[in-house]
Design a protein around this motif. Structure first.
Motif, PDB file in Angstrom:
ATOM      1  N   ASN A  73     -12.227  -1.424   0.229  1.00 37.18           N
ATOM      2  CA  ASN A  73     -11.391  -2.293  -0.607  1.00 37.18           C
ATOM      3  C   ASN A  73     -10.275  -1.510  -1.304  1.00 37.18           C
ATOM      4  N   ILE A  74      -9.834  -0.435  -0.681  1.00 37.07           N
ATOM      5  CA  ILE A  74      -8.793   0.382  -1.288  1.00 37.07           C
ATOM      6  C   ILE A  74      -7.446  -0.325  -1.183  1.00 37.07           C
ATOM      7  N   GLY A  75      -6.706  -0.361  -2.293  1.00 31.27           N
ATOM      8  CA  GLY A  75      -5.386  -0.973  -2.304  1.00 31.27           C
ATOM      9  C   GLY A  75      -4.300   0.078  -2.319  1.00 31.27           C
ATOM     10  N   PHE A  76      -3.112  -0.322  -2.783  1.00 29.08           N
ATOM     11  CA  PHE A  76      -1.958   0.558  -2.773  1.00 29.08           C
ATOM     12  C   PHE A  76      -1.432   0.836  -4.182  1.00 29.08           C
ATOM     13  N   GLN A  77      -2.036   0.220  -5.185  1.00 25.96           N
ATOM     14  CA  GLN A  77      -1.588   0.421  -6.555  1.00 25.96           C
ATOM     15  C   GLN A  77      -2.497   1.370  -7.328  1.00 25.96           C
ATOM     16  N   GLY A  78      -3.717   1.534  -6.879  1.00 23.44           N
ATOM     17  CA  GLY A  78      -4.663   2.407  -7.569  1.00 23.44           C
ATOM     18  C   GLY A  78      -5.483   1.642  -8.584  1.00 23.44           C
ATOM     19  N   ALA A  79      -6.781   1.733  -8.489  1.00 24.10           N
ATOM     20  CA  ALA A  79      -7.679   1.063  -9.417  1.00 24.10           C
ATOM     21  C   ALA A  79      -8.807   2.019  -9.781  1.00 24.10           C
ATOM     22  N   PHE A  80      -9.133   2.063 -11.073  1.00 25.62           N
ATOM     23  CA  PHE A  80     -10.184   2.958 -11.530  1.00 25.62           C
ATOM     24  C   PHE A  80     -11.539   2.477 -11.034  1.00 25.62           C
ATOM     25  N   LEU A  81     -12.352   3.424 -10.611  1.00 31.96           N
ATOM     26  CA  LEU A  81     -13.669   3.124 -10.085  1.00 31.96           C
ATOM     27  C   LEU A  81     -14.719   3.465 -11.139  1.00 31.96           C
TER      28      LEU A  81
END
Length: 408
Positions: A73-81
Motif C-alpha cells: 500500500n505504498i503511495g507517492f506522498q509518504g505516510a508514517f508507519l
C-alpha cells in the motif's frame, strides 16, 4: 548486472524506447524532420505548455510498479508507519532522589545595577530614574520550570524514481520491513532526518510521462521546430518610412516569415523532465526516518511577572533524570510541579502513536525572581529582576519616550 525480467538492457543501447521510431535517436539528427510530420500530428496533450513540477511528480498508472511483500500500500506522498508492537520499557522508579536546593537572593546593589543596565539597553529610556529612584523593598521568590522531553523515532515510506542510467539492479530476495532496517540518531534529544533506499525494491520501468520516448513534443512550436516571426508577423517583409514614402524590404530577422523555435532549437522536441531523456526510470522505495524531540513544560510563578519570561533565562537545575521511561516527580516541595509531571508523563505514553519512544528526560529549574518596589518623584511602582542574568521586566518604567524624542 541483474535486471528484472522483461526489460533486459532497456532501452537498447543506441536504440529507442517503446513508442520511438526505430533508428532515430534523441535528439534527431541535424536537419531531420520529426516523424510525425509525415502523417498524424503529435498528441494534443503533448503540445500543452508543461508544468514541470506537476509532470515530474505525477504517479505512474496503476499496475506499472511491482507489488512487494510488506509494501503493498505504498503511495507517492509518504505516510508514517506505526511501529510494530515492542516491549514497553518499565519506568525507572526513583531511588534516593536528591533534596531540592534553594537559590541565592538578590541584594539592593544588584537590583540597582540591573535597572540601570535595563535603561541603558533601551535607546529611548532615560537613565536618570534608574539612578535616582528609591528602592523601598525587595521580595525574593522562586519560579519553577518543569520540562519533559520525549525523543521518538518515526518512519515513513514512499515510491521514488530517478532517471535510469544503466546502473545495475540487484535483487537478492524480499525487501526487509521498514522497521527492520537499522539506523541510529546522531544524538539523543536532537531532531534529525535520514533517507535511505529500502534494499531489494529497485526495478526499471518505462517512463510514464513521455511514454518511454525520452522527449516531449515542444509546446512552443507545436512540434514543428519553427515559429512565426514576431518582427514581421509572418509576412517575411517589413515596412520603413523613408524619404516621405513607405518602403517594404525583406525582414532581416527571419526566413520567409519563420524563425527557428528558441525553446527546442528547431528539433520540435524537448527533453522529458521526468527521465531526463533516458526513456526509463529506476523505481525504488525510499525510507525516511525522522527523529523528533517532543518537549512540553509547566511553569509555576506566583508574582505578576509573565510566565513566558521564565523560559528565556537560566536558573538552578534542581532535578534532572534521563531514562528510556521516566517516573513522574513525586518529591518536589511544590505540589503543582508534582501534578504537572504526573500529567505530562502520562500524556506522553500514548501521545505519539506513529513513533517508537527511544528516551525521555525531565528536569526542574528554579529561577530566582525578585520584585522590587520603588518610588520616583510622585510615582510608586515596581519592577522585576529574574534569572541568573538579572534580566529586568519594568512595564511602568517612568522615563519612556518615542523615537526622536530627547530624555532630559
Amino acid at each position: 548486472m541483474n535486471i528484472p525480467n522483461g526489460y533486459g538492457s532497456y532501452p537498447p543501447a543506441g536504440g529507442a524506447g517503446p513508442g520511438m521510431n526505430q533508428g532515430q535517436g534523441y535528439p534527431p539528427p541535424q536537419g531531420s524532420t520529426p516523424s510525425y510530420h509525415q502523417g498524424a500530428p503529435p498528441p494534443k496533450e503533448a503540445l500543452a505548455r508543461p508544468n514541470e513540477e506537476v509532470e515530474a511528480s505525477a504517479p505512474p498508472p496503476d499496475g506499472l510498479l511491482d507489488s512487494l511483500p510488506g509494501y503493498t500500500n505504498i503511495g507517492f506522498q509518504g505516510a508514517f508507519l506505526p511501529p510494530p508492537a515492542y516491549s514497553e520499557v518499565a519506568p525507572a522508579e526513583p531511588q534516593n532522589r536528591e533534596a531540592i536546593r534553594s537559590v541565592v537572593t538578590l541584594t539592593e546593589e544588584q537590583a540597582r545595577e540591573a535597572i540601570i543596565q535595563f535603561a541603558a539597553e533601551h535607546c529611548c529610556y532615560g537613565k536618570g530614574p534608574a539612578v535616582e529612584m528609591k528602592l523601598n523593598s525587595l521580595e525574593s521568590s522562586s519560579a519553577f520550570h518543569y520540562t519533559l522531553e520525549t525523543f521518538g523515532e518515526g518512519r515513513s515510506t514512499k515510491w521514488k524514481s530517478q532517471p535510469y542510467r544503466g546502473e545495475g539492479i540487484i535483487v537478492t530476495g524480499p525487501p526487509p520491513g521498514a522497521w527492520d532496517i537499522q539506523a541510529q540518531p546522531g544524538a539523543m534529544f536532537q531532531p534529525s532526518k535520514l533517507k535511505v533506499e529500502v534494499p531489494n525494491t529497485a526495478s526499471v520501468k518505462p517512463c510514464h510521462v513521455c511514454h518511454a520516448r525520452g522527449y516531449k513534443f515542444c509546446y512552443s512550436c507545436m512540434g514543428s521546430g519553427r515559429r512565426e516571426c514576431g518582427m514581421c508577423n509572418g509576412t517575411g517583409r517589413r515596412s520603413w518610412y523613408e524619404n516621405g514614402e513607405n518602403i517594404e524590404r525583406p525582414c532581416g530577422s527571419c526566413n520567409f516569415g519563420w524563425c527557428t523555435c528558441f525553446v527546442c532549437n528547431g528539433s520540435g522536441r524537448i527533453e522529458c523532465y521526468k527521465c531526463k531523456g533516458r526513456a526509463s526510470l529506476r523505481w525504488y522505495i525510499e525510507l525516511k526516518i525522522t527523529w523528533k524531540n517532543h518537549l512540553e513544560d509547566h511553569i509555576v510563578e506566583r508574582t505578576a511577572l509573565p510566565d513566558e519570561l521564565i523560559r528565556t533565562v537560566s536558573g538552578e537545575v534542581a532535578f534532572e533524570e534521563t531514562y528510556p521511561r521516566v517516573w513522574p516527580i513525586n518529591h518536589f516541595p511544590e505540589s503543582e510541579i508534582n501534578a504537572a509531571s504526573n500529567t505530562l508523563v502520562s500524556k506522553h505514553k500514548s501521545a505519539f502513536p506513529t513513533e517508537r519512544i527511544l528516551m525521555q528526560r525531565h528536569r526542574v529549574r528554579i529561577v530566582p525572581v525578585t520584585q522590587v518596589a520603588y518610588s520616583y518623584k510622585d510615582m510608586n511602582s515596581c519592577f522585576f529582576v529574574y534569572g541568573f542574568e538579572h534580566r529586568v521586566h519594568a512595564p511602568d518604567y517612568p522615563a519612556k519616550c518615542c523615537c526622536g524624542c530627547t530624555v532630559i
